[in-house]
Design a protein around this motif. Structure first.
Motif, PDB file in Angstrom:
ATOM      1  N   GLN A  70       0.829  -1.200   0.000  1.00 63.69           N
ATOM      2  CA  GLN A  70       0.000   0.000   0.000  1.00 63.69           C
ATOM      3  C   GLN A  70       0.871   1.261   0.000  1.00 63.69           C
ATOM      4  O   GLN A  70       2.001   1.247   0.478  1.00 63.69           O
ATOM      5  CB  GLN A  70      -0.901   0.019   1.242  1.00 63.69           C
ATOM      6  CG  GLN A  70      -1.922  -1.109   1.285  1.00 63.69           C
ATOM      7  CD  GLN A  70      -2.879  -1.078   0.119  1.00 63.69           C
ATOM      8  OE1 GLN A  70      -2.856  -1.962  -0.737  1.00 63.69           O
ATOM      9  NE2 GLN A  70      -3.710  -0.040   0.069  1.00 63.69           N
ATOM     10  N   ASP A  71       0.300   2.325  -0.558  1.00 69.58           N
ATOM     11  CA  ASP A  71       0.949   3.633  -0.592  1.00 69.58           C
ATOM     12  C   ASP A  71       0.222   4.521   0.414  1.00 69.58           C
ATOM     13  O   ASP A  71      -0.922   4.922   0.193  1.00 69.58           O
ATOM     14  CB  ASP A  71       0.859   4.227  -2.004  1.00 69.58           C
ATOM     15  CG  ASP A  71       1.586   5.562  -2.129  1.00 69.58           C
ATOM     16  OD1 ASP A  71       1.571   6.341  -1.152  1.00 69.58           O
ATOM     17  OD2 ASP A  71       2.150   5.833  -3.205  1.00 69.58           O
ATOM     18  N   ARG A  72       0.871   4.842   1.539  1.00 73.17           N
ATOM     19  CA  ARG A  72       0.180   5.554   2.618  1.00 73.17           C
ATOM     20  C   ARG A  72      -0.253   6.966   2.200  1.00 73.17           C
ATOM     21  O   ARG A  72      -1.334   7.420   2.576  1.00 73.17           O
ATOM     22  CB  ARG A  72       1.061   5.607   3.865  1.00 73.17           C
ATOM     23  CG  ARG A  72       0.263   5.842   5.158  1.00 73.17           C
ATOM     24  CD  ARG A  72       1.156   5.740   6.382  1.00 73.17           C
ATOM     25  NE  ARG A  72       0.428   5.802   7.636  1.00 73.17           N
ATOM     26  CZ  ARG A  72       0.017   4.752   8.336  1.00 73.17           C
ATOM     27  NH1 ARG A  72       0.270   3.530   7.887  1.00 73.17           N
ATOM     28  NH2 ARG A  72      -0.634   4.910   9.480  1.00 73.17           N
ATOM     29  N   ILE A  73       0.580   7.647   1.421  1.00 66.56           N
ATOM     30  CA  ILE A  73       0.200   8.994   0.968  1.00 66.56           C
ATOM     31  C   ILE A  73      -1.049   8.930   0.096  1.00 66.56           C
ATOM     32  O   ILE A  73      -1.988   9.729   0.267  1.00 66.56           O
ATOM     33  CB  ILE A  73       1.361   9.666   0.205  1.00 66.56           C
ATOM     34  CG1 ILE A  73       2.515   9.997   1.162  1.00 66.56           C
ATOM     35  CG2 ILE A  73       0.880  10.925  -0.512  1.00 66.56           C
ATOM     36  CD1 ILE A  73       2.183  11.079   2.189  1.00 66.56           C
ATOM     37  N   GLU A  74      -1.076   8.002  -0.846  1.00 65.76           N
ATOM     38  CA  GLU A  74      -2.273   7.858  -1.692  1.00 65.76           C
ATOM     39  C   GLU A  74      -3.488   7.492  -0.845  1.00 65.76           C
ATOM     40  O   GLU A  74      -4.594   7.986  -1.089  1.00 65.76           O
ATOM     41  CB  GLU A  74      -2.032   6.799  -2.772  1.00 65.76           C
ATOM     42  CG  GLU A  74      -1.127   7.255  -3.894  1.00 65.76           C
ATOM     43  CD  GLU A  74      -1.642   8.512  -4.584  1.00 65.76           C
ATOM     44  OE1 GLU A  74      -2.849   8.548  -4.915  1.00 65.76           O
ATOM     45  OE2 GLU A  74      -0.852   9.462  -4.747  1.00 65.76           O
ATOM     46  N   ASP A  75      -3.294   6.640   0.143  1.00 64.50           N
ATOM     47  CA  ASP A  75      -4.405   6.254   1.019  1.00 64.50           C
ATOM     48  C   ASP A  75      -4.874   7.434   1.861  1.00 64.50           C
ATOM     49  O   ASP A  75      -6.073   7.582   2.115  1.00 64.50           O
ATOM     50  CB  ASP A  75      -3.991   5.083   1.917  1.00 64.50           C
ATOM     51  CG  ASP A  75      -3.876   3.780   1.147  1.00 64.50           C
ATOM     52  OD1 ASP A  75      -4.459   3.693   0.045  1.00 64.50           O
ATOM     53  OD2 ASP A  75      -3.211   2.850   1.638  1.00 64.50           O
ATOM     54  N   TYR A  76      -3.939   8.275   2.310  1.00 66.69           N
ATOM     55  CA  TYR A  76      -4.328   9.493   3.030  1.00 66.69           C
ATOM     56  C   TYR A  76      -5.194  10.388   2.141  1.00 66.69           C
ATOM     57  O   TYR A  76      -6.207  10.939   2.586  1.00 66.69           O
ATOM     58  CB  TYR A  76      -3.084  10.277   3.473  1.00 66.69           C
ATOM     59  CG  TYR A  76      -2.406   9.773   4.725  1.00 66.69           C
ATOM     60  CD1 TYR A  76      -3.113   9.113   5.735  1.00 66.69           C
ATOM     61  CD2 TYR A  76      -1.044   9.994   4.931  1.00 66.69           C
ATOM     62  CE1 TYR A  76      -2.477   8.670   6.890  1.00 66.69           C
ATOM     63  CE2 TYR A  76      -0.398   9.554   6.086  1.00 66.69           C
ATOM     64  CZ  TYR A  76      -1.123   8.893   7.050  1.00 66.69           C
ATOM     65  OH  TYR A  76      -0.492   8.453   8.197  1.00 66.69           O
TER      66      TYR A  76
END
Length: 388
Positions: free
Chosen positions: A369-375
């Motif tokens: 997962q990409d945390r920035i994209e998820d944010y």
């Protein structure tokens, strides 16, 4: 408002050395009876929004003599081992904690409570600014104590307990601790923590916090006492079959209610970060900057943690998850498996005494997962719900 404005008990509980010398407890590693007030927590027992992080091994001498606990393998009445056991008669043991003051009544007179009988937001006192997370807390069980490497806050209102656990599980409060440079958490510092989010954020924040913490039936009354029908209306900010739907929740605790796979637990923490940022008046840009500048180890772990199609971690570089997933040489041979392929992993007894030789099946394909994209997705999702 702040922690200091609410009726609370903040304590370090039992001194690790004096508690033994004074005949309060003894050093002995075994599974305690929670209903008989035998559980005494140490720092390794819990992690961020996870009261069942690790359990001591049968012979627990070194800091490494702990095993990670599986959320899917634990029974509904699971209790981890404790390294300390009370040796006082129960009546005397309980008296030790009866003098704790929990605020004042309307006339300004002190209110004293039976601290042992409260749920507590437990924190590791010693904080490592260079670790994945600095501020580490979870909701600790009723009828339990802890040694003084842990500091806790107990509240007359269980919602205050959940509120504090929610905000302090976010990287927002973690960032605050990092910036002030604190390495030891004292009551005066905890008293300044924010507490009491606006009503519009409560359902989203409380539901996710309860789902992360209420992992066994020992939390059933906390779950039911803090239950709100609107929890069933909550939605995830992404659509993924690995996420348990909110509309299946109900007031009576059951084993399948809490979040048990690593993928959904991570997603709940991502969304708690976003909700906490919104509730505390930060922007999406603030949240992204906090993550990218102040949490390099979390970034490193996010970038090399891979999930299978059931939400289990198949591989991670995280040093805090020893025994979870396969080792890198195996990972390098299976990482490109395709849809429909599986890998059966046998847990090395050296990595986990608790699950030695147990087999775990991983289901391809494996994703990270990409945390920035998820944010960003979560921010857009909640912006629609809460309003800008």
């Amino acid at each position: 408002t702040h922690v200091r404005d609410r009726q609370s008990i903040i304590t370090m509980s039992i001194n690790e050395t004096h508690g033994v010398d004074d005949g309060i407890m003894k050093r002995k590693t075994l599974v305690p009876d929670v209903d008989k007030y035998e559980m005494i927590y140490s720092g390794p027992h819990f992690h961020v929004a996870n009261p069942y992080y690790k359990t001591p091994r049968e012979q627990c001498i070194l800091n490494s003599d702990y095993d990670n606990i599986s959320f899917t393998e634990m029974t509904e009445d699971y209790v981890p081992r404790s390294n300390y056991q009370p040796v006082m008669p129960l009546s005397e043991y309980k008296k030790l904690f009866k003098g704790f003051q929990c605020g004042q009544d309307s006339d300004g007179k002190p209110i004293y409570e039976d601290w042992l009988d409260y749920y507590k937001v437990g924190f590791r006192r010693m904080m490592g600014p260079t670790s994945e997370r600095t501020l580490i807390c979870a909701v600790l069980l009723r009828k339990t104590a802890h040694i003084n490497t842990v500091i806790s806050a107990a509240y007359r209102s269980r919602y205050d307990c959940v509120d504090m656990a929610a905000l302090c599980s976010s990287i927002i409060l973690d960032f605050y601790i990092k910036t002030v440079g604190a390495v030891d958490l004292f009551p005066s510092r905890m008293a300044s923590f924010p507490l009491g989010v606006a009503p519009k954020y409560q359902s989203a924040l409380y539901s996710r916090t309860l789902l992360l913490n209420c992992l066994t039936k020992h939390y059933a009354d906390l779950w039911s006492d803090c239950w709100r029908e609107e929890y069933k209306q909550e939605t995830w900010s992404i659509s993924n079959k690995r996420l348990k739907p909110f509309d299946q929740l109900h007031e009576d605790w059951a084993w399948d209610i809490p979040l048990r796979n690593y993928f959904e637990r991570r997603q709940a923490l991502v969304e708690i970060d976003v909700i906490a940022a919104m509730a505390l008046g930060l922007s999406l840009e603030d949240l992204e900057m906090i993550y990218t500048i102040q949490f390099p180890v979390l970034q490193q772990n996010e970038n090399d943690t891979w999930y299978d199609q059931k939400g289990n971690i198949v591989f991670t570089c995280s040093k805090g998850l020893t025994g979870v997933g396969v080792d890198r040489p195996v990972w390098n041979t299976i990482r490109d498996q395709q849809q429909g392929e599986t890998y059966v992993h046998t847990i090395d007894p050296k990595k986990s005494e608790l699950y030695a030789n147990k087999q775990v099946t991983y289901y391809a394909p494996y994703t990270r997962q990409d945390r920035i994209e998820d944010y960003r997705r979560a921010w857009a999702h909640f912006e629609k719900i809460f309003g800008k």
